[in-house]
Design a protein around this motif. Structure first.
Motif, PDB file in Angstrom:
ATOM      1  N   VAL A  97       0.844  -1.192   0.000  1.00 15.80           N
ATOM      2  CA  VAL A  97       0.000   0.000   0.000  1.00 15.80           C
ATOM      3  C   VAL A  97       0.885   1.250   0.000  1.00 15.80           C
ATOM      4  O   VAL A  97       0.708   2.173  -0.799  1.00 15.80           O
ATOM      5  CB  VAL A  97      -0.955  -0.011   1.215  1.00 15.80           C
ATOM      6  CG1 VAL A  97      -1.733   1.297   1.297  1.00 15.80           C
ATOM      7  CG2 VAL A  97      -1.901  -1.196   1.123  1.00 15.80           C
ATOM      8  N   GLU A  98       1.905   1.231   0.875  1.00 17.23           N
ATOM      9  CA  GLU A  98       2.828   2.388   0.930  1.00 17.23           C
ATOM     10  C   GLU A  98       3.665   2.488  -0.344  1.00 17.23           C
ATOM     11  O   GLU A  98       3.920   3.586  -0.839  1.00 17.23           O
ATOM     12  CB  GLU A  98       3.764   2.243   2.123  1.00 17.23           C
ATOM     13  CG  GLU A  98       3.105   2.494   3.465  1.00 17.23           C
ATOM     14  CD  GLU A  98       4.082   2.223   4.585  1.00 17.23           C
ATOM     15  OE1 GLU A  98       4.719   3.168   5.058  1.00 17.23           O
ATOM     16  OE2 GLU A  98       4.222   1.036   4.963  1.00 17.23           O
ATOM     17  N   GLU A 117       1.634   4.262  -2.821  1.00 12.81           N
ATOM     18  CA  GLU A 117       1.488   5.713  -2.570  1.00 12.81           C
ATOM     19  C   GLU A 117       2.747   6.472  -3.017  1.00 12.81           C
ATOM     20  O   GLU A 117       2.662   7.512  -3.678  1.00 12.81           O
ATOM     21  CB  GLU A 117       1.245   5.966  -1.072  1.00 12.81           C
ATOM     22  CG  GLU A 117      -0.180   5.618  -0.645  1.00 12.81           C
ATOM     23  CD  GLU A 117      -0.310   5.464   0.872  1.00 12.81           C
ATOM     24  OE1 GLU A 117       0.675   5.730   1.589  1.00 12.81           O
ATOM     25  OE2 GLU A 117      -1.398   5.047   1.314  1.00 12.81           O
ATOM     26  N   LYS A 173       3.425   6.569  -6.951  1.00 15.87           N
ATOM     27  CA  LYS A 173       2.662   7.569  -7.721  1.00 15.87           C
ATOM     28  C   LYS A 173       3.404   8.907  -7.746  1.00 15.87           C
ATOM     29  O   LYS A 173       3.428   9.597  -8.756  1.00 15.87           O
ATOM     30  CB  LYS A 173       1.273   7.737  -7.127  1.00 15.87           C
ATOM     31  CG  LYS A 173       0.391   6.550  -7.487  1.00 15.87           C
ATOM     32  CD  LYS A 173      -1.061   6.751  -7.164  1.00 15.87           C
ATOM     33  CE  LYS A 173      -1.826   5.483  -7.521  1.00 15.87           C
ATOM     34  NZ  LYS A 173      -2.122   4.614  -6.385  1.00 15.87           N
ATOM     35  N   LYS A 174       4.045   9.260  -6.612  1.00 16.97           N
ATOM     36  CA  LYS A 174       4.785  10.536  -6.559  1.00 16.97           C
ATOM     37  C   LYS A 174       6.079  10.455  -7.362  1.00 16.97           C
ATOM     38  O   LYS A 174       6.522  11.437  -7.954  1.00 16.97           O
ATOM     39  CB  LYS A 174       5.108  10.880  -5.099  1.00 16.97           C
ATOM     40  CG  LYS A 174       3.856  11.192  -4.285  1.00 16.97           C
ATOM     41  CD  LYS A 174       4.220  11.492  -2.848  1.00 16.97           C
ATOM     42  CE  LYS A 174       2.963  11.444  -1.990  1.00 16.97           C
ATOM     43  NZ  LYS A 174       3.208  10.978  -0.641  1.00 16.97           N
TER      44      LYS A 174
END
Ligand code: SF4
Length: 454
Positions: free
Chosen positions: A373-374, A377, A380-381
């Motif tokens: 999950v991390e 996240e 994406k950045k």
């Protein structure tokens, strides 16, 4: 009045790691005529069997001492002894590798003591070597279980038998069966004697059977592990492994065998270190075949540089694999913008700095003990051109509409995970072609005009 702040609690949603006994089971599957036995509840061995089968596509037997509610409360010693008895009667193995599950570790069963007691009362069974290894999954990952099993096996089996040192001990780590096969080829081409542990090149990637085998052929013969006490040197792969009490370190402490710890030989830089080390220890020159392979690889790097240069990647998986892959990506001009692992040795960033030039200028993010999950996240950045790691990153890649290049373990949604060569000049050549073609295909597919000549 000051109040104490509670540390933020985060549940792991989709771990980027697997359980410790899984790693230990893989090692025992790479020893000739050996059965892995997990001390605990049956579900653990069922999960691991199912997980391994869907990557390797081979039959995988892992025995269990099969805890019930009573054994969970009063201890599983009797179950373990019965399981060992059953395995010896049914399989007649050379070795049984006994790993502990979370449950048996939590209730505190003293497995070495139970097995000592078993052997004392069953002297006629002493022909079967029994290796216990502690593999609590709540304090380690699959790779911790893997290295612990290699070390426990060497500790139990290796002996100093001769005053004449001979051969190289080689600990390849958790790579693919095709990698293990390639290491055999390299050592044979050098013409040096060696003992490789584990070796699942055949047991987890064997030929078609016409009839059922209780234990697949292949694996490191137990007598080769005994001979590890007489080697001239050990080579073990893994920069993170070098920080732990490894099998090579144990042999150095016990029998004064010099230990060489090097990184996974992924890419030219790290592969050169392996070839130089074998040459240095054996006194033999690097075989011409590999000099040629290396030269062709450099030519390919030059040909494909314009496609890969300054591309960005998210790399994830077991820490040493991430380091090897990040080293390779950097040498071909790709920025490993996020290096992530479920392992938490505390050494990942320091080791990455050793293999990546201009680390700070590239603004590389390093994350240990992370879940998917991390990773999603942060990915994406980071805006990568592709992700590289096992199948478990597929959901992230799909949601970002980015390609996923599958390497390592597990690969559950493609064929051939067991046949990927990650190591050596040959592995680098295959990875380079795959990565370059993935980048080209992605640019081609997203081009508004389309093109086919470059
Ligand atoms: S309970 Fe522990 S040992 Fe069993 S499968 Fe889960 S993590 Fe592995």
């Amino acid at each position: 009045m000051k109040t104490q702040q509670k540390a933020e609690y985060k549940a792991t949603s989709n771990a980027c790691k697997h359980c410790s006994p899984l790693g230990a089971s893989l090692v025992f599957r790479g020893i000739e005529n050996t059965i892995p036995l997990l001390h605990g509840s049956q579900g653990c061995s069922t999960y691991i069997r199912r997980y391994l089968i869907s990557h390797y596509n081979e039959p995988i037997d892992i025995a269990s001492s099969n805890f019930s509610e009573e054994t969970a409360v009063f201890g599983g010693g009797a179950n373990l002894k019965l399981a060992v008895d059953n395995i010896i009667q049914q399989y007649h193995p050379a070795m049984i590798g006994v790993g502990t599950t979370c449950l048996s570790e939590t209730i505190g069963d003293d497995v070495p003591m139970i097995l000592r007691d078993y052997l004392k009362n069953n002297r006629e069974e002493n022909g079967t070597v029994i290796v216990p290894v502690s593999t609590p999954s709540y304090s380690g990952t699959h790779i911790d279980g893997f290295h612990a099993a290699v070390r426990a096996t060497v500790d139990t089996v290796a002996q100093k038998q001769s005053s004449h040192a001979a051969g190289i001990n080689f600990f390849p780590g958790m790579l693919s069966p095709a990698d293990h096969r390639h290491f055999h080829e390299i050592f044979s081409d050098f013409g040096v004697a060696y003992n490789m542990l584990p070796d699942y090149s055949q047991t987890l990637d064997g030929p078609m059977w016409t009839e059922y085998h209780k234990i697949p052929e292949g694996g490191t013969p137990v007598k080769r592990i005994v001979a590890m006490g007489d080697a001239v040197a050990s080579i073990e792969l893994g920069r993170i492994l070098a920080e732990t009490k490894s099998a090579g370190q144990l042999l150095a402490d016990k029998f004064e065998i010099p230990n060489h710890r090097i990184g996974l030989p992924i890419g030219i830089k790290e592969t050169d270190v392996l070839f130089d080390r074998i040459s240095e220890i054996s006194g033999k020159p690097i075989p011409e075949k590999y000099v040629q392979e290396r030269a062709r690889l450099i030519d390919a790097y030059a040909d494909g540089h314009k496609y890969v240069f300054e591309a960005r990647a998210v790399v994830y998986g077991e820490e040493d694999l991430v380091i090897g892959m990040a080293s390779f990506l950097s040498e071909i001009g790709i920025v490993p913008a996020l290096c992530a692992s479920g392992g938490k040795s505390g050494h990942l960033e320091a080791k990455l700095r050793q293999v990546i030039d201009d680390f700070d200028a590239k603004q590389i993010q390093v994350k240990e003990g992370i879940d998917f999950v991390e990773i999603g996240e942060i990915a994406k950045k980071v805006n990568p051109d592709f992700l590289i790691g096992n199948s478990k990153g597929y959901k992230i890649a799909r949601s970002m509409k980015k390609p996923l290049i599958r390497i390592g373990f597990p690969i559950h949604d493609r064929m051939g995970g067991a046949r990927i060569v990650h190591v050596g000049y040959r592995g680098a050549q295959q990875l380079f072609d795959t990565i370059t073609n993935t980048i080209i295909a992605n640019r081609q597919d997203s081009s508004p005009v389309g093109y086919f000549y470059m």
